[in-house]
Write an enzyme that holds these catalytic residues in place. Sequence first.
Site, PDB file in Angstrom:
ATOM      1  N   LYS A  17       0.807  -1.216   0.000  1.00 43.23           N
ATOM      2  CA  LYS A  17       0.000   0.000   0.000  1.00 43.23           C
ATOM      3  C   LYS A  17       0.849   1.280   0.000  1.00 43.23           C
ATOM      4  CE  LYS A  17      -2.576  -0.354   3.512  1.00 43.23           C
ATOM      5  NZ  LYS A  17      -1.961   0.435   4.556  1.00 43.23           N
ATOM      6  N   ARG A  92      -8.666   3.307   9.921  1.00 47.30           N
ATOM      7  CA  ARG A  92      -8.342   1.941  10.297  1.00 47.30           C
ATOM      8  C   ARG A  92      -9.514   1.216  10.926  1.00 47.30           C
ATOM      9  NH1 ARG A  92      -2.733   0.841  10.607  1.00 47.30           N
ATOM     10  NH2 ARG A  92      -1.567   2.785  10.688  1.00 47.30           N
ATOM     11  N   ARG A 131      11.041 -13.557   2.672  1.00 47.45           N
ATOM     12  CA  ARG A 131      12.028 -12.488   2.441  1.00 47.45           C
ATOM     13  C   ARG A 131      13.324 -12.721   3.210  1.00 47.45           C
ATOM     14  NH1 ARG A 131       8.235  -7.164   3.325  1.00 47.45           N
ATOM     15  NH2 ARG A 131       8.416  -7.726   5.520  1.00 47.45           N
ATOM     16  N   ARG A 165      14.384 -10.839   8.922  1.00 45.37           N
ATOM     17  CA  ARG A 165      13.836 -10.032  10.014  1.00 45.37           C
ATOM     18  C   ARG A 165      13.043 -10.922  10.949  1.00 45.37           C
ATOM     19  NH1 ARG A 165      10.829  -4.904   7.648  1.00 45.37           N
ATOM     20  NH2 ARG A 165       9.665  -5.424   9.512  1.00 45.37           N
ATOM     21  N   ARG A 176      -0.962 -10.066  12.655  1.00 43.01           N
ATOM     22  CA  ARG A 176      -1.241  -8.745  12.065  1.00 43.01           C
ATOM     23  C   ARG A 176      -2.410  -8.833  11.085  1.00 43.01           C
ATOM     24  NH1 ARG A 176       3.829  -6.461   9.371  1.00 43.01           N
ATOM     25  NH2 ARG A 176       2.586  -4.571   9.296  1.00 43.01           N
TER      26      ARG A 176
END
Length: 220
Positions: A17, A92, A131, A165, A176
């Site tokens: 986004k 949100r 990733r 990470r 999340r």
Amino acid sequence: MNATKRIVLIGPPGCGKGTQAKRIEDATGMVQLSTGDMLRAAVAAASPIGLKAKAVMEAGQLVSDDIIIGMVAERIKAPDCAKGFILDGFPRSIPQAEALSKMLADNKQPMNGAIEIRVPDQFIVERITGRFTCAKCGAGYHDKFQKPAKDGVCDKCGASDFSRRKDDNEETVRTRLSAYHEVTSPIVGFYDRAGILKVVDGTQGIDDVTKSIMKVLAEL
Ligand SMILES: [Zn+2]
């Protein structure tokens, strides 16, 4: 595209986004507005709403929806918003979406569109958990979509040390995503009922997502 356009960009964490909002800003002159940036700017400018926000944050409290809406109201009056704005990461929740619509309607500047970057959870999980980066030069890779040409060796610098990470693990990503589905994704329905929802396929390549968004914008 000529008239001022006011849009909200909606999508789950990891859908790209922020990147897309920046690209729209560069291509159209509309301004990308994120609440974090607006908050910092309002505090730095020491505007009445900025001072209010500062006091709340210094007291260790969360900035209320009222303050955030006030901040948006103030920010969008600035001359750089003449071509419109892209809200990125706000609203949100349903109460925020309702308050925002009311404020914009009171100012006779209704939202023109809400663009949802739609991506299935599994796709986001795969994208994020795969990733990794070169520990030496920071080059980015992915287990599935962007492997180094030679397994275990960085294409750019030849190093063989990679890192991931800590929060790029499935559990964190799923947590999340559920928070997003619980609190934020109902605003998709809200804008659909308002008749201004547009959906873009977020599983496409990043350039194609941008193209799809630009196409939607041209039709608004
Ligand atoms: Zn490297």
